[in-house]
Scaffold this motif. Structure first.
Motif, PDB file in Angstrom:
ATOM      1  N   CYS A 197       0.425  -1.305   0.125  1.00 57.33           N
ATOM      2  CA  CYS A 197      -0.009  -0.074   0.346  1.00 57.33           C
ATOM      3  C   CYS A 197       0.863   1.727  -0.187  1.00 57.33           C
ATOM      4  O   CYS A 197       1.703   1.376   0.992  1.00 57.33           O
ATOM      5  N   PHE A 198       1.176   2.137  -0.916  1.00 52.54           N
ATOM      6  CA  PHE A 198       1.507   3.188  -1.366  1.00 52.54           C
ATOM      7  C   PHE A 198       0.158   4.262  -1.686  1.00 52.54           C
ATOM      8  O   PHE A 198      -0.043   4.193  -2.898  1.00 52.54           O
ATOM      9  N   SER A 199       0.210   5.484  -1.283  1.00 52.63           N
ATOM     10  CA  SER A 199      -0.041   6.265  -1.497  1.00 52.63           C
ATOM     11  C   SER A 199       0.845   7.960  -2.598  1.00 52.63           C
ATOM     12  O   SER A 199       1.723   8.282  -1.596  1.00 52.63           O
ATOM     13  N   PRO A 200       1.126   8.054  -3.660  1.00 50.41           N
ATOM     14  CA  PRO A 200       1.909   8.984  -4.443  1.00 50.41           C
ATOM     15  C   PRO A 200       1.768  10.046  -3.937  1.00 50.41           C
ATOM     16  O   PRO A 200       2.306  11.649  -3.541  1.00 50.41           O
ATOM     17  N   TYR A 201       0.337  10.684  -3.331  1.00 47.90           N
ATOM     18  CA  TYR A 201      -0.268  11.975  -3.180  1.00 47.90           C
ATOM     19  C   TYR A 201       0.344  12.828  -1.184  1.00 47.90           C
ATOM     20  O   TYR A 201       0.867  13.681  -1.414  1.00 47.90           O
ATOM     21  N   LEU A 202      -0.007  11.230  -0.906  1.00 48.21           N
ATOM     22  CA  LEU A 202       1.092  11.908   0.692  1.00 48.21           C
ATOM     23  C   LEU A 202       2.327  11.859   0.893  1.00 48.21           C
ATOM     24  O   LEU A 202       3.098  12.181   1.309  1.00 48.21           O
ATOM     25  N   TYR A 203       3.300  10.779  -0.610  1.00 54.84           N
ATOM     26  CA  TYR A 203       4.519  11.351  -0.834  1.00 54.84           C
ATOM     27  C   TYR A 203       5.246  12.553  -1.027  1.00 54.84           C
ATOM     28  O   TYR A 203       6.372  12.563  -1.138  1.00 54.84           O
ATOM     29  N   ARG A 204       4.760  12.921  -1.607  1.00 55.20           N
ATOM     30  CA  ARG A 204       4.664  14.415  -1.639  1.00 55.20           C
ATOM     31  C   ARG A 204       5.042  15.813  -1.148  1.00 55.20           C
ATOM     32  O   ARG A 204       6.421  16.298  -1.359  1.00 55.20           O
ATOM     33  N   ALA A 205       4.670  14.893   0.229  1.00 59.95           N
ATOM     34  CA  ALA A 205       5.125  15.888   2.006  1.00 59.95           C
ATOM     35  C   ALA A 205       6.530  15.107   1.864  1.00 59.95           C
ATOM     36  O   ALA A 205       6.974  16.460   2.469  1.00 59.95           O
ATOM     37  N   ARG A 206       6.769  14.195   1.433  1.00 61.34           N
ATOM     38  CA  ARG A 206       8.722  14.248   1.909  1.00 61.34           C
ATOM     39  C   ARG A 206       9.015  15.162   1.264  1.00 61.34           C
ATOM     40  O   ARG A 206      10.464  15.019   1.957  1.00 61.34           O
ATOM     41  N   ASN A 207       9.090  16.080   0.995  1.00 61.07           N
ATOM     42  CA  ASN A 207      10.014  17.523   0.029  1.00 61.07           C
ATOM     43  C   ASN A 207      10.243  17.979   1.122  1.00 61.07           C
ATOM     44  O   ASN A 207      11.622  18.932   1.100  1.00 61.07           O
ATOM     45  N   LEU A 208      10.002  17.899   2.244  1.00 61.83           N
ATOM     46  CA  LEU A 208      10.310  18.768   3.502  1.00 61.83           C
ATOM     47  C   LEU A 208      11.948  18.638   3.828  1.00 61.83           C
ATOM     48  O   LEU A 208      12.669  19.000   4.824  1.00 61.83           O
ATOM     49  N   VAL A 209      12.433  17.529   4.640  1.00 63.20           N
ATOM     50  CA  VAL A 209      13.009  16.566   4.780  1.00 63.20           C
ATOM     51  C   VAL A 209      14.793  17.122   3.745  1.00 63.20           C
ATOM     52  O   VAL A 209      15.376  17.135   4.035  1.00 63.20           O
ATOM     53  N   GLU A 210      13.861  17.267   2.474  1.00 61.05           N
ATOM     54  CA  GLU A 210      15.037  18.023   1.600  1.00 61.05           C
ATOM     55  C   GLU A 210      15.308  19.114   1.482  1.00 61.05           C
ATOM     56  O   GLU A 210      16.397  19.407   1.240  1.00 61.05           O
ATOM     57  N   ARG A 211      13.549  20.124   1.515  1.00 61.40           N
ATOM     58  CA  ARG A 211      14.150  20.854   2.110  1.00 61.40           C
ATOM     59  C   ARG A 211      14.874  21.430   3.610  1.00 61.40           C
ATOM     60  O   ARG A 211      15.986  22.844   3.016  1.00 61.40           O
ATOM     61  N   PHE A 212      14.927  20.738   4.514  1.00 58.87           N
ATOM     62  CA  PHE A 212      15.443  20.857   5.710  1.00 58.87           C
ATOM     63  C   PHE A 212      17.493  20.767   5.265  1.00 58.87           C
ATOM     64  O   PHE A 212      17.923  21.382   6.100  1.00 58.87           O
TER      65      PHE A 212
END
Length: 270
Positions: A197-212
């Motif tokens: 089970c994987f949601s690409p939509y929810l995964y979009r928020a992971r860019n915050l760790v890249e911004r960190f």
């Protein structure tokens, strides 16, 4: 002068500094901290510290002495207690080791690893819903991303969502999240035989760790490792993270994707 603490930042961090009621009063803490943050942000050697911050030896000795006493780690943990744990993201970032930082015997004990590009170190981080750091660690550059996952995710709270890239697609990490009562949204690897089970939509928020990682690497002392000792370099990473927390609490760095994080929270509970 640039990179100095604002009045609000100084007011917030002052109560967390060590108290010295006896003996000879130490040099002004704010001036010394401004000198340390100047070195952190500019990446200059300690000997190039401007005279406005006093003797460079005072700033360096205070930096090392408080690192050994765990002051920087305690301030970081104190600020991170207020993190929003509804969504947590884990990732790593590789940093090149400067030639001046490699002149030490047995580099491996100092979290340095050799690859084609030379010596590197790897920063491991867990950030919260707002992209603010909650846990930090350091390994050699060639270490696998999930080597410290169990340690960094030990405080994963029930009901939260864990976002990570394919490097963390392991059954034991998913089981760890389930045991903590959290939901792991990690893209499956191409060699998985069973669907996940994987949601690409929810995964979009992971860019915050890249911004960190992008934000702390504005500090040249973090973007390139000049320190021979891993403890000193990790202390600089902690100081850069402390500055992010102070600026966030001051309202300077408001999360740009707060609405996205709110959607993640809503969908994760449905």
């Amino acid at each position: 002068m640039r990179y100095e603490l604002t009045d609000h930042e100084w007011t917030a961090i002052r109560p967390m500094l060590p108290n010295k009621p006896r003996g000879v009063p130490r040099v002004n803490d704010r001036r010394v901290l401004n000198g340390i943050f100047w070195v952190l942000r500019s990446g200059a050697p300690w000997r190039d510290l401007p005279d406005d911050f006093g003797p460079y030896t005072t700033c360096y000795n205070r930096f090392v002495r408080w690192r050994r006493a765990g002051v920087w780690a305690r301030i970081m943990n104190a600020l991170a207690t207020a993190h929003d744990a509804s969504v947590q993201m884990i990732d790593t970032s590789i940093v090149r080791v400067h030639q001046h930082g490699a002149c030490i015997i047995r580099n491996r004990k100092q979290s340095m690893g050799r690859s084609r590009g030379g010596l590197t170190s790897k920063i491991h981080a867990v950030v919260d819903t707002n992209g603010l750091p909650a846990r930090l660690a350091l390994t050699a550059g060639e270490a696998h991303d999930n080597r410290l996952a169990e340690k960094l995710l030990s405080r994963l709270k029930s009901g939260s969502m864990l976002l990570a890239d394919r490097g963390y697609d392991d059954d034991w990490i998913r089981a760890l999240a389930v045991n903590k009562g959290a939901l792991a949204n990690i893209p499956p690897r191409c060699n998985r035989s069973e669907p996940i089970c994987f949601s690409p939509y929810l995964y979009r928020a992971r860019n915050l760790v890249e911004r960190f990682f992008n934000k702390i690497k504005h500090c040249r002392r973090v973007a390139t490792r000049y320190d021979k000792l891993a403890a000193n370099y990790l202390a600089f990473v902690q100081l850069a993270s402390i500055r992010l927390w102070l600026r966030f609490n001051d309202g300077v760095d408001a999360p740009p994707t707060a609405s996205m994080c709110q959607k993640v929270e809503v969908l994760s509970t449905t």
